[in-house]
Design a protein around this motif. Structure first.
Motif, mmCIF file in Angstrom:
data_model
loop_
_atom_site.group_PDB
_atom_site.id
_atom_site.type_symbol
_atom_site.label_atom_id
_atom_site.label_comp_id
_atom_site.label_asym_id
_atom_site.label_seq_id
_atom_site.Cartn_x
_atom_site.Cartn_y
_atom_site.Cartn_z
ATOM 1 N N ASP A 195 0.717 -1.256 -0.046
ATOM 2 C CA ASP A 195 0.053 -0.031 0.102
ATOM 3 C C ASP A 195 0.802 1.426 -0.045
ATOM 4 O O ASP A 195 0.458 2.154 -0.532
ATOM 5 C CB ASP A 195 -0.791 0.040 1.053
ATOM 6 N N PHE A 196 2.102 1.146 0.624
ATOM 7 C CA PHE A 196 2.787 2.577 0.702
ATOM 8 C C PHE A 196 3.901 2.548 -0.258
ATOM 9 O O PHE A 196 4.760 3.347 -0.234
ATOM 10 C CB PHE A 196 3.192 2.637 2.259
ATOM 11 N N GLY A 226 8.952 3.312 -0.124
ATOM 12 C CA GLY A 226 8.184 4.386 -0.054
ATOM 13 C C GLY A 226 8.428 5.566 0.704
ATOM 14 O O GLY A 226 9.632 5.855 0.518
ATOM 15 N N SER A 227 7.697 6.564 1.110
ATOM 16 C CA SER A 227 8.087 7.589 1.657
ATOM 17 C C SER A 227 8.525 7.624 3.134
ATOM 18 O O SER A 227 8.984 8.397 3.824
ATOM 19 C CB SER A 227 6.782 8.597 1.629
ATOM 20 N N GLY A 228 8.333 6.492 3.911
ATOM 21 C CA GLY A 228 8.468 6.138 5.054
ATOM 22 C C GLY A 228 7.576 6.715 5.996
ATOM 23 O O GLY A 228 6.334 6.879 5.747
ATOM 24 N N ILE A 229 7.877 6.524 7.247
ATOM 25 C CA ILE A 229 6.633 6.814 8.464
ATOM 26 C C ILE A 229 7.149 8.153 8.856
ATOM 27 O O ILE A 229 8.235 8.394 9.333
ATOM 28 C CB ILE A 229 7.066 5.745 9.543
ATOM 29 N N PRO A 230 6.082 9.127 8.797
ATOM 30 C CA PRO A 230 6.343 10.444 9.478
ATOM 31 C C PRO A 230 6.723 10.177 11.086
ATOM 32 O O PRO A 230 6.191 9.358 11.628
ATOM 33 C CB PRO A 230 5.056 11.144 9.294
ATOM 34 N N ASP A 231 7.543 11.261 11.463
ATOM 35 C CA ASP A 231 7.943 11.290 12.725
ATOM 36 C C ASP A 231 6.827 11.492 13.971
ATOM 37 O O ASP A 231 6.772 10.618 14.976
ATOM 38 C CB ASP A 231 8.741 12.539 13.092
ATOM 39 N N TYR A 232 5.544 12.137 13.573
ATOM 40 C CA TYR A 232 4.718 12.220 14.308
ATOM 41 C C TYR A 232 3.775 10.800 14.495
ATOM 42 O O TYR A 232 3.064 10.822 15.664
ATOM 43 C CB TYR A 232 3.645 13.253 14.022
ATOM 44 N N ALA A 233 4.038 9.820 13.540
ATOM 45 C CA ALA A 233 3.225 8.576 13.625
ATOM 46 C C ALA A 233 4.231 7.409 14.247
ATOM 47 O O ALA A 233 3.612 6.242 14.684
ATOM 48 C CB ALA A 233 2.744 8.066 12.360
ATOM 49 N N MET A 234 5.227 7.759 14.558
ATOM 50 C CA MET A 234 6.280 6.683 15.028
ATOM 51 C C MET A 234 5.871 5.921 16.151
ATOM 52 O O MET A 234 5.959 4.740 16.165
ATOM 53 C CB MET A 234 7.671 7.274 15.213
ATOM 54 N N GLY A 235 5.348 6.600 17.026
ATOM 55 C CA GLY A 235 4.990 5.893 18.277
ATOM 56 C C GLY A 235 3.394 5.204 18.357
ATOM 57 O O GLY A 235 3.197 4.623 19.078
ATOM 58 N N ARG A 236 2.815 5.542 17.205
ATOM 59 C CA ARG A 236 1.460 5.062 17.013
ATOM 60 C C ARG A 236 1.155 3.935 16.085
ATOM 61 O O ARG A 236 0.134 3.574 15.789
ATOM 62 C CB ARG A 236 0.545 6.342 16.702
ATOM 63 N N VAL A 237 2.278 3.152 15.227
ATOM 64 C CA VAL A 237 1.931 2.630 14.195
ATOM 65 C C VAL A 237 1.299 1.239 14.465
ATOM 66 O O VAL A 237 0.555 0.507 13.909
ATOM 67 C CB VAL A 237 3.143 2.270 13.109
#
Length: 477
Positions: free
Chosen positions: A384-385, A411-422
């Motif tokens: 998907d990514f 892909g574009s990777g994981i945004p910093d703000y989402a790192m702790g919530r994946v």
């Protein structure tokens, strides 16, 4: 105060108090018991000597008769006796005889001849036909701090009391035996106290360990962790643990039902609204091309509903599970290959290239169905990514005691703000190229399955771009 220390302190105080009172009772009983035993022997000796002194008493020849000679011979004896380790060299009796008026007629110590002893209890009571005994200070014999026991017996003629024979013996004679017995009792008491305290420490540690396990379990449940009830030894504590586990399962079941109902309702609103709107529009005359567009929308939204329901059913099946129910030896390589085969069409649709490096065999202990679902979720997430025409890399290798699966996208990777919530339930990031968000349950499912398998899942950005998911699963022996 820590529970274990509190239990030990309470046990320690009880043991100290019990030991103190028990030791004092034993020690306090030693002297009376020893003196009672000596008095019993003196009673027999006094009555025997009273019979032997009758003839000399009647003939008024106590001073020069056979009785006085035999007593003098007795006092001159060298005993050389060893009594339970204590040496005895000289006789210890003093004997005196009084007449019917209480006047001393004979004294083996040659000190009180002619003196009036009628008021002394040993003589006074015996002359009255009672048992006569007394204890007096031993200062006269130079034995300061001790006492002398006097035991009397009547001298009778034709059943009439004509005099009194008294045997006197210093209580110091039994003092060595008393002290040795006291030392032995005190030594045994201290050993017993030490052993009791040691047992108390062990019991405290045992109780504390069980309670600490239960506390740790309760704290983990409070934090929302999925933990198995630990093995508990004591019946009452075990029952408490089982009650906590049952209460937890009921509360969790109630909460999960509420959460799933609310989430399912919320998530279903959007596709159901789209299906309803499209179906209403289809009831009106329209060009064939537009009609097909609405039919395609209905099909897509129905498929979305199907995926949502499947994901939530998978998630619900894991929520109340604490252990694997159907664990077996599984070839992880074969599981990965099946997942890739099942996902092949979607990869081809996005023109994704897949680079795979896995051994023929990688044995783990687990549930093959759940592991395959994990791989499907990870591959779907990576696809998907990934940009159209991109590449995915999948490797499987042995590292120490675990098999490590690594899946990387570009892909574009994981945004910093989402790192702790994946791995947070229902949390989902927007897909690239305008793709719709997922249910937010896929990675949560993956983490829970890894927890059940004693493994670990991580999702990080790759240093060269894209994201990298890693599974570490314990290898099977």
């Amino acid at each position: 105060m820590r529970l274990g220390f509190g239990i030990f302190l309470g046990y320690f105080l009880i043991a100290i108090l019990a030991g103190y009172f028990v030791l004092n009772v034993f020690v306090d009983e030693i002297k009376p018991s020893a003196r009672q035993s000596m008095e019993d022997s003196l009673v027999d000796a006094a009555n025997l000597l009273a019979e032997l002194a009758v003839d000399d008493m009647v003939e008024n020849r106590l001073a020069a008769g056979d009785f006085s000679k035999r007593v003098a011979a007795y006092q001159a004896r060298q005993l050389d006796a060893s009594i339970w380790g204590f040496s005895r060299k000289r006789p210890g009796f003093r004997i005196y005889i009084t007449d019917a008026k209480g006047i001393v007629q004979y004294d083996s110590a040659h000190e009180d001849l002619g003196r009036d002893y009628s008021q002394w209890n040993d003589v006074y009571l015996t002359l009255k036909g009672q048992y006569g005994v007394r204890s007096s200070p031993a200062k006269a014999l130079g034995e300061s701090g001790s006492t002398i026991m006097h035991v009397a017996a009547p001298i009778k003629l034709d059943n009439k009391v004509i005099g009194v024979l008294t045997i006197a013996k210093s209580n110091l004679a039994v003092e060595p035996f008393i002290q040795r017995t006291q030392r032995k009792i005190e030594t045994a008491g201290y050993w017993l106290l030490g052993a009791s305290l040691l047992i108390g420490v062990l019991i405290s540690l045992w109780l504390s360990a069980s309670l600490q396990k239960l506390v740790a379990y309760a704290e983990a449940v409070t934090r929302g962790e999925r933990v198995v009830l630990p093995a508990l030894s004591l019946t009452e504590i075990k029952r408490l643990g089982l009650s906590l586990q049952s209460m937890r399962e009921r509360l969790e079941g109630k909460r999960y039902i509420e959460e799933y109902t609310m989430t399912l309702t919320h998530e279903m609103k959007s596709p159901l609204t789209a299906i309803q709107a499209a179906s209403e529009l289809l009831q009106e005359p329209m060009p064939e091309e537009q009609k097909q567009k609405f039919l395609s929308s209905i099909s897509d939204q129905a498929r979305r509903l199907h995926v949502l329901i499947e994901k939530m059913l998978q998630q619900a099946s894991l929520e109340t599970r604490q252990t694997l129910e159907n664990a077996e030896r599984v070839n992880l390589s074969a599981v990965i290959k099946r997942a890739l085969d099942g996902f092949g069409p979607k990869l081809e649709k996005k023109l994704l290239k897949l680079h795979v490096s896995i051994p023929d065999q990688a044995m783990v202990q687990g549930d093959p169905f759940l592991l395959e679902q994990v791989m499907l979720n990870l591959i779907e997430n990576a696809a998907d990514f990934s940009p159209r025409g991109g590449a995915l890399g999948l490797t499987l290798e042995r590292k120490d005691q675990v098999w490590s699966v690594c899946l990387r996208d570009h892909g574009s990777g994981i945004p910093d703000y989402a790192m702790g919530r994946v791995f947070e339930r229902y949390y989902s990031l927007p897909r690239p190229e305008g793709g719709a968000k997922s249910t937010g349950l896929g990675l949560t499912f993956v983490k829970k399955v890894m927890d059940l398998h004693g493994g670990r899942v991580t999702l990080d950005n790759h240093p060269e771009g894209g994201a990298e998911a890693r599974l570490d699963i314990p290898a099977s022996l």
